[in-house]
Design a protein around this motif. Structure first.
Motif, mmCIF file in Angstrom:
data_model
loop_
_atom_site.group_PDB
_atom_site.id
_atom_site.type_symbol
_atom_site.label_atom_id
_atom_site.label_comp_id
_atom_site.label_asym_id
_atom_site.label_seq_id
_atom_site.Cartn_x
_atom_site.Cartn_y
_atom_site.Cartn_z
ATOM 1 N N LEU A 293 -59.907 1.348 -12.009
ATOM 2 C CA LEU A 293 -60.589 0.149 -11.529
ATOM 3 C C LEU A 293 -59.677 -0.647 -10.604
ATOM 4 O O LEU A 293 -60.112 -1.150 -9.557
ATOM 5 C CB LEU A 293 -61.031 -0.727 -12.697
ATOM 6 C CG LEU A 293 -62.115 -0.184 -13.637
ATOM 7 C CD1 LEU A 293 -62.443 -1.214 -14.710
ATOM 8 C CD2 LEU A 293 -63.368 0.179 -12.866
ATOM 9 N N ARG A 294 -58.408 -0.766 -10.982
ATOM 10 C CA ARG A 294 -57.447 -1.511 -10.144
ATOM 11 C C ARG A 294 -57.288 -0.835 -8.779
ATOM 12 O O ARG A 294 -57.275 -1.515 -7.750
ATOM 13 C CB ARG A 294 -56.093 -1.611 -10.840
ATOM 14 C CG ARG A 294 -56.080 -2.444 -12.103
ATOM 15 C CD ARG A 294 -54.648 -2.738 -12.557
ATOM 16 N NE ARG A 294 -54.620 -3.145 -13.950
ATOM 17 C CZ ARG A 294 -54.937 -4.353 -14.378
ATOM 18 N NH1 ARG A 294 -55.341 -5.269 -13.513
ATOM 19 N NH2 ARG A 294 -54.874 -4.654 -15.675
ATOM 20 N N GLU B 60 -58.230 -2.453 -5.172
ATOM 21 C CA GLU B 60 -57.248 -2.568 -4.089
ATOM 22 C C GLU B 60 -57.759 -1.896 -2.820
ATOM 23 O O GLU B 60 -57.502 -2.367 -1.708
ATOM 24 C CB GLU B 60 -55.916 -1.945 -4.517
ATOM 25 C CG GLU B 60 -55.173 -2.724 -5.596
ATOM 26 C CD GLU B 60 -54.788 -4.132 -5.148
ATOM 27 O OE1 GLU B 60 -54.512 -4.324 -3.948
ATOM 28 O OE2 GLU B 60 -54.775 -5.036 -6.013
ATOM 29 N N ALA B 61 -58.484 -0.800 -2.983
ATOM 30 C CA ALA B 61 -59.051 -0.122 -1.814
ATOM 31 C C ALA B 61 -60.069 -1.014 -1.112
ATOM 32 O O ALA B 61 -60.135 -1.053 0.126
ATOM 33 C CB ALA B 61 -59.705 1.195 -2.238
ATOM 34 N N VAL B 62 -60.867 -1.743 -1.901
ATOM 35 C CA VAL B 62 -61.833 -2.688 -1.316
ATOM 36 C C VAL B 62 -61.095 -3.786 -0.553
ATOM 37 O O VAL B 62 -61.466 -4.142 0.578
ATOM 38 C CB VAL B 62 -62.730 -3.305 -2.407
ATOM 39 C CG1 VAL B 62 -63.595 -4.423 -1.817
ATOM 40 C CG2 VAL B 62 -63.606 -2.242 -3.042
ATOM 41 N N LEU B 63 -60.029 -4.314 -1.153
ATOM 42 C CA LEU B 63 -59.257 -5.377 -0.492
ATOM 43 C C LEU B 63 -58.607 -4.878 0.783
ATOM 44 O O LEU B 63 -58.410 -5.656 1.740
ATOM 45 C CB LEU B 63 -58.186 -5.921 -1.442
ATOM 46 C CG LEU B 63 -58.682 -6.716 -2.655
ATOM 47 C CD1 LEU B 63 -57.494 -7.253 -3.446
ATOM 48 C CD2 LEU B 63 -59.595 -7.854 -2.231
ATOM 49 N N ALA C 160 -62.229 -10.744 0.442
ATOM 50 C CA ALA C 160 -62.902 -10.666 -0.854
ATOM 51 C C ALA C 160 -62.036 -11.238 -1.974
ATOM 52 O O ALA C 160 -62.567 -11.689 -2.996
ATOM 53 C CB ALA C 160 -63.275 -9.218 -1.167
ATOM 54 N N LYS C 161 -60.729 -11.235 -1.805
ATOM 55 C CA LYS C 161 -59.815 -11.711 -2.848
ATOM 56 C C LYS C 161 -60.028 -13.185 -3.153
ATOM 57 O O LYS C 161 -59.782 -13.646 -4.276
ATOM 58 C CB LYS C 161 -58.373 -11.459 -2.426
ATOM 59 C CG LYS C 161 -57.349 -11.713 -3.526
ATOM 60 C CD LYS C 161 -55.964 -11.259 -3.107
ATOM 61 C CE LYS C 161 -54.980 -11.385 -4.257
ATOM 62 N NZ LYS C 161 -53.630 -10.888 -3.877
ATOM 63 N N TYR D 260 -68.241 -4.096 -10.209
ATOM 64 C CA TYR D 260 -67.846 -2.849 -10.864
ATOM 65 C C TYR D 260 -66.326 -2.787 -11.082
ATOM 66 O O TYR D 260 -65.865 -2.171 -12.043
ATOM 67 C CB TYR D 260 -68.259 -1.649 -10.020
ATOM 68 C CG TYR D 260 -69.739 -1.399 -9.968
ATOM 69 C CD1 TYR D 260 -70.351 -0.547 -10.867
ATOM 70 C CD2 TYR D 260 -70.540 -2.012 -8.993
ATOM 71 C CE1 TYR D 260 -71.727 -0.294 -10.806
ATOM 72 C CE2 TYR D 260 -71.907 -1.768 -8.925
ATOM 73 C CZ TYR D 260 -72.492 -0.908 -9.837
ATOM 74 O OH TYR D 260 -73.838 -0.673 -9.789
ATOM 75 N N THR D 261 -65.565 -3.398 -10.190
ATOM 76 C CA THR D 261 -64.106 -3.306 -10.249
ATOM 77 C C THR D 261 -63.488 -4.641 -10.651
ATOM 78 O O THR D 261 -63.082 -4.822 -11.801
ATOM 79 C CB THR D 261 -63.556 -2.845 -8.886
ATOM 80 O OG1 THR D 261 -64.040 -3.725 -7.839
ATOM 81 C CG2 THR D 261 -63.991 -1.428 -8.586
#
Length: 381
Positions: free
Chosen positions: A299-300, A304-307, A313-314, A331-332
């Motif tokens: 999940l982490r 991090e991939a999304v960020l 988004a953070k 989801y994450t």
């Protein structure tokens, strides 16, 4: 939004088309419905117009927009056409009518949904509905089986208190357990799946309260996307038979979804974040601490991939995710927020879960109040 629905469908497996006759009653008068882009209203008990139009903010997702001349709280329609797939826009939405695997679900708009052609309007309509449905299905070949989450009496389907419909038709095997009913494309490995499903259900029941109704699992081919409805789930072939069937645990966890306001639901925090963290807890209970830690680390990494793609988004709070289009963070990041909360509160965390599940109506303010009342901790979500 929807209160009662009666639907008669006649399916043509050679052309991939359907004819539908529907009676729909609503809790309030509305003027606009949306249908699958391949379907068209042929007859109605009210004057209307219809056009093909993209959903606002998601223009590639074309829908048939049915607009009544005057608002109404009931409608009778006859409609027909080919059920078109939306796979080119949403890869999981492969719904179609064919002998190999037919899937009809709310997402593909195989029946009229009372909503404006806008994503937020569609979500609010589905979430705010709690209706009883009767569906009669014709045209199904004798060698195929209808799978459904409610009651099945021949070709008549009945479900109460649902907010969506999911119907699959394929050469299913039916596997019955004491509390479970599985429609599977192959029985290989399914006894182990049934045992794991039973253990996960017992674990969720021990912390959230027992559910007595029978639970249905419907197998889908790969990449059709998991889906949870009232008392049932659609789960892919591989997900059902994995060493750790996390997707199965996730869909089962939705059985304990709290009732949330349509606005709060947009973020998906109270269903997807909670289901994903409950999945993590089930993995720890059944498969051990190492498997749990691995799930959390995944999940982490995914967060991090999304960020990496969307650093902004953070700074967003969960209550902002839905309206800004970042609902997938549930989801994450959403599950990780719950993990952090659990670490801080220990056993008090389970009392928070129970209060959330039993809430009459939940939103972010109510969630914050529950956390503060149980733990004294002030959170900002």
């Amino acid at each position: 939004m929807i209160e009662n629905l009666k639907l008669a469908l006649n399916l043509n497996f050679n052309t991939g088309s359907l004819e539908g006759s529907i009676e729909i009653n609503l809790r309030e008068s509305i003027k606009t419905f949306i249908l699958n882009k391949g379907l068209k209203v042929e007859e109605a008990n009210r004057e209307l117009s219809q056009e093909l139009k993209g959903i606002q903010g998601f223009e590639k997702f074309k829908v048939s927009v049915v607009k009544l001349e005057e608002p109404a709280n009931n409608l009778e329609l006859i409609y027909s056409g080919k059920l078109e797939s939306y796979e080119s826009v949403l890869p999981y939405l492969k719904d179609s009518i064919n002998r190999e695997y037919t899937l009809l679900r709310t997402d593909s708009l195989f029946y009229p949904i009372p909503a404006e052609p806008a994503f937020e309007s569609l979500v609010k309509s589905v979430v705010s509905s709690e209706f009883n449905a009767e569906i009669d299905i014709g045209g199904v070949p004798d060698d195929l089986t209808i799978a459904f989450g409610g009651e099945i009496i021949g070709n008549r389907l009945i479900i109460e208190g649902t907010n969506r419909l999911d119907i699959a038709i394929a050469p299913f095997h039916v596997v019955e357990g004491e509390q479970f009913r599985l429609f599977v494309l192959s029985t290989k490995g399914i006894e182990r799946t049934l045992d794991l499903l039973r253990r996960a259900c017992e674990f969720y029941s021990s912390i959230l309260g027992k559910k007595t109704a029978k639970y249905t699992v419907i197998e889908t081919p790969e990449n059709y996307g998991g889906q949870a409805g009232k008392g049932y789930a659609l789960v892919s072939r591989s997900s059902l038979r994995r060493e750790i069937p996390a997707n199965l645990y996730h869909e089962l966890a939705h059985l304990w979804n709290p009732r949330v306001t349509p606005e709060a639901h947009l973020s998906r925090f109270f269903d997807e974040a909670f289901a994903n963290y409950l999945t993590a807890l089930a993995i720890r209970e059944i498969h051990g601490e190492e498997a749990f830690n691995s799930f959390i680390e995944n999940l982490r990494r995914d967060y991090e991939a999304v960020l990496g793609r969307f650093p902004e988004a953070k700074k967003l709070k969960p209550s902002e995710w839905g309206k800004l289009g970042f609902w997938k963070l549930s989801y994450t990041r959403g599950a990780l927020i719950l993990h952090d909360l659990h670490q801080k509160l220990g056993e008090d965390f389970y009392e928070i879960l129970r209060r959330i599940v039993n809430s009459t109506t939940l939103d972010f303010e109510r969630f914050k109040a529950i956390v503060e009342d149980v733990s004294g901790l002030v959170i900002d979500v």
